[in-house]
Scaffold this motif. Structure first.
Motif, short mmCIF file in Angstrom:
data_model
loop_
_atom_site.label_atom_id
_atom_site.label_comp_id
_atom_site.label_asym_id
_atom_site.label_seq_id
_atom_site.Cartn_x
_atom_site.Cartn_y
_atom_site.Cartn_z
N SER A 233 32.56 16.80 -52.78
CA SER A 233 31.11 16.70 -52.69
C SER A 233 30.58 15.86 -53.84
CB SER A 233 30.47 18.09 -52.74
OG SER A 233 30.56 18.64 -54.03
N PRO A 234 29.40 15.27 -53.66
CA PRO A 234 28.75 14.61 -54.79
C PRO A 234 28.23 15.65 -55.76
CG PRO A 234 27.27 14.68 -52.91
CD PRO A 234 28.58 15.24 -52.44
N GLY A 235 27.83 15.23 -56.93
CA GLY A 235 27.29 16.19 -57.88
C GLY A 235 27.19 15.61 -59.27
N LEU A 236 26.89 16.45 -60.22
CA LEU A 236 26.71 16.01 -61.59
C LEU A 236 28.05 15.68 -62.24
CD1 LEU A 236 24.04 18.55 -62.88
CD2 LEU A 236 23.68 16.17 -62.23
N GLY A 237 28.07 14.54 -62.93
CA GLY A 237 29.20 14.24 -63.79
C GLY A 237 29.07 15.01 -65.08
N LEU A 238 30.16 15.14 -65.80
CA LEU A 238 30.15 15.94 -67.02
C LEU A 238 29.20 15.38 -68.07
CD1 LEU A 238 31.52 18.51 -67.96
CD2 LEU A 238 33.36 17.13 -68.93
N SER A 239 28.95 14.08 -68.03
CA SER A 239 28.02 13.50 -69.01
C SER A 239 26.60 14.00 -68.82
CB SER A 239 28.03 11.96 -68.89
OG SER A 239 27.40 11.53 -67.68
N THR A 256 24.51 21.43 -53.36
CA THR A 256 25.94 21.43 -53.08
C THR A 256 26.53 22.80 -53.39
OG1 THR A 256 26.63 20.76 -55.31
CG2 THR A 256 26.02 19.01 -53.76
N TRP A 257 27.81 22.97 -53.09
CA TRP A 257 28.44 24.28 -53.28
C TRP A 257 28.91 24.51 -54.71
CZ3 TRP A 257 33.57 25.05 -54.80
CH2 TRP A 257 34.40 23.93 -54.82
N GLY A 258 28.96 23.45 -55.55
CA GLY A 258 29.51 23.63 -56.88
C GLY A 258 28.76 22.95 -58.00
N LEU A 259 27.60 22.35 -57.75
CA LEU A 259 26.76 21.66 -58.72
C LEU A 259 27.41 20.39 -59.25
CD1 LEU A 259 24.12 21.56 -60.42
CD2 LEU A 259 25.38 22.74 -62.21
N GLU A 260 28.62 20.50 -59.84
CA GLU A 260 29.26 19.32 -60.39
C GLU A 260 30.03 18.57 -59.30
OE1 GLU A 260 32.68 20.19 -63.14
OE2 GLU A 260 31.97 22.25 -62.87
N VAL A 261 30.27 17.29 -59.53
CA VAL A 261 30.99 16.47 -58.57
C VAL A 261 32.38 17.06 -58.34
CG1 VAL A 261 31.89 14.91 -60.36
CG2 VAL A 261 31.65 14.10 -57.99
N VAL A 262 32.82 17.01 -57.07
CA VAL A 262 34.14 17.52 -56.69
C VAL A 262 34.88 16.44 -55.90
CG1 VAL A 262 35.41 19.32 -55.45
CG2 VAL A 262 33.24 19.89 -56.60
N PRO A 263 36.12 16.07 -56.30
CA PRO A 263 36.90 16.58 -57.42
C PRO A 263 36.20 16.33 -58.76
CG PRO A 263 38.31 15.36 -55.93
CD PRO A 263 36.90 15.10 -55.50
N CYS A 264 36.40 17.26 -59.68
CA CYS A 264 35.71 17.20 -60.96
C CYS A 264 36.30 16.10 -61.84
CB CYS A 264 35.85 18.54 -61.69
SG CYS A 264 35.32 19.94 -60.69
N VAL A 270 41.27 20.40 -67.01
CA VAL A 270 40.32 21.51 -67.07
C VAL A 270 39.65 21.62 -65.71
CG1 VAL A 270 38.28 22.48 -68.17
CG2 VAL A 270 39.91 21.15 -69.53
N ARG A 271 39.78 22.76 -65.08
CA ARG A 271 39.14 22.96 -63.78
C ARG A 271 37.65 23.22 -63.99
NH1 ARG A 271 40.13 27.34 -61.27
NH2 ARG A 271 39.82 26.54 -59.14
N PHE A 272 36.81 22.47 -63.29
CA PHE A 272 35.36 22.66 -63.31
C PHE A 272 34.82 22.68 -64.74
CE2 PHE A 272 36.80 24.33 -59.24
CZ PHE A 272 35.97 23.65 -58.38
N GLY A 273 34.97 21.53 -65.40
CA GLY A 273 34.57 21.41 -66.79
C GLY A 273 33.10 21.67 -67.04
N MET A 274 32.23 21.29 -66.09
CA MET A 274 30.81 21.53 -66.27
C MET A 274 30.50 23.02 -66.25
SD MET A 274 27.54 19.86 -64.37
CE MET A 274 27.20 18.69 -65.68
N HIS A 275 31.18 23.78 -65.40
CA HIS A 275 31.00 25.23 -65.41
C HIS A 275 31.40 25.81 -66.76
CE1 HIS A 275 30.39 24.89 -61.13
NE2 HIS A 275 30.30 26.20 -60.98
#
Length: 330
Positions: A233-239, A256-264, A270-275
């Protein structure tokens, strides 16, 4: 297909982050102890009586927008996981009246129902204790803080009074001149800054930032959820943390289902670094599966991208997340 104006900007490229990069971000934005050793409200402490009064003063028209998807069996959860869609059942219904109609047709008769649902299967907030990193969750609590009976610390109920205030919508499909962002496309810190400037809105302390990618609209256009939940999914990059966290936001939510871009961008180290940065260290709420379409259309019509937001979780003791029906009022 919806009509969109000429693009104001183009999608930024993805960036790659190592475990060391994530750790440096963790160290820069950790708020443990800022509000005391026993704090469980995190950055929602930035929501004050003053910020709520200021947000309420923004209400001009009284128009209201529910940002929740329906709680029913047709939701986005895949059947292969424990997070099934809500299961609504009737305990007493009209058929029960008809079976005993001779008695039921006289006087009062009531219907009754119930629902089974995982707490993060629809529009929801993640509690801070939803994620651990290196064995710890927000404010240094270990695994013993979440037991078989629920969370002892950092339950979603701790923020039940602090999830109301100023909301800001950042509408990236309209900013980019497209109906929706493609899976794996990332929204970076400079994208957030340019979009906010284009919309004429500033993000400030105690705000709730809503990020529209159009991913939910795309699934509705395709008339099936597909891999919406759990897929790319699209989403926020870590920056995005470098733009949002210095502004002391209280929460960030998306369609989206995870807020951050997937694949992260931090995979595979690190899995789901923004989380990890937001929930575990900065104490910033993450909202997922929010329906932003009607609100976004209205914001585009009147050019006003700020509003009063009421987004309280259910007060489920010990819960590590909660469904909700967020209401935006303009």
């Amino acid at each position: 297909m919806l009509g969109y104006a000429a693009p104001v900007a183009t999608v930024s490229p993805r960036r790659n982050y190592t475990a060391g990069d994530v750790q440096r971000m963790v160290d820069a934005y950790r708020t443990w102890g800022r509000w005391g050793p026993d704090d469980e409200r995190g950055s929602t402490n930035y929501v004050t009586s003053a910020t709520v009064r200021a947000a309420a003063a923004m209400i001009r028209t009284g128009k209201r927008f529910s940002l929740a998807i329906p709680l029913d069996r047709e939701g986005p959860m895949p059947s292969r996981t424990a997070r099934v869609n809500p299961q609504h059942v009737m305990y007493r219904h009209g058929g029960d009246m008809l079976v005993d109609w001779e008695n039921a047709r006289h006087g009062m008769f009531s219907t009754d129902d119930g629902v089974y649902m995982p707490l993060q299967c629809a529009t929801q907030w993640d509690a801070f204790c939803h994620v651990f990193f290196d064995g710890q969750t927000y404010n240094g609590h270990g695994p013993e803080s979440v037991t078989g009976n629920g969370a002892v610390h950092n339950s979603i109920t701790e923020v039940s009074e602090n999830t109301v205030g100023r909301g800001v919508l950042l509408d990236f499909p309209r900013f980019y001149g497209v109906p929706w962002l493609e899976p794996t496309e990332a929204i970076q810190d400079d994208d957030l800054e340019r979009c906010a400037q284009h919309q004429g809105v500033e993000i400030g302390e105690g705000d709730f930032v809503l990020v529209r990618t159009g991913h939910m609209l795309r699934r509705r256009d395709e008339e099936h959820w597909g891999d919406y939940s759990g897929g790319a999914s699209p989403g926020l990059g870590l920056s995005a943390c470098d733009y949002l966290l210095p502004r002391h936001v209280a929460g960030i939510a998306s369609d989206t289902w995870g807020l951050e871009v997937v694949p992260c961008e931090s995979l595979p180290e690190v899995r789901f670094g923004m989380h990890v940065v937001l929930l575990v260290n900065a104490g910033v709420l993450i909202g997922e599966i929010w329906d932003l379409e009607a609100l976004a259309a209205d914001c585009a019509d009147d050019g006003v991208y700020e509003f009063f937001l009421s987004a309280q979780p259910l007060t489920i003791t010990g819960a590590v997340g909660s469904p909700l029906n967020p209401i935006a009022i303009k």
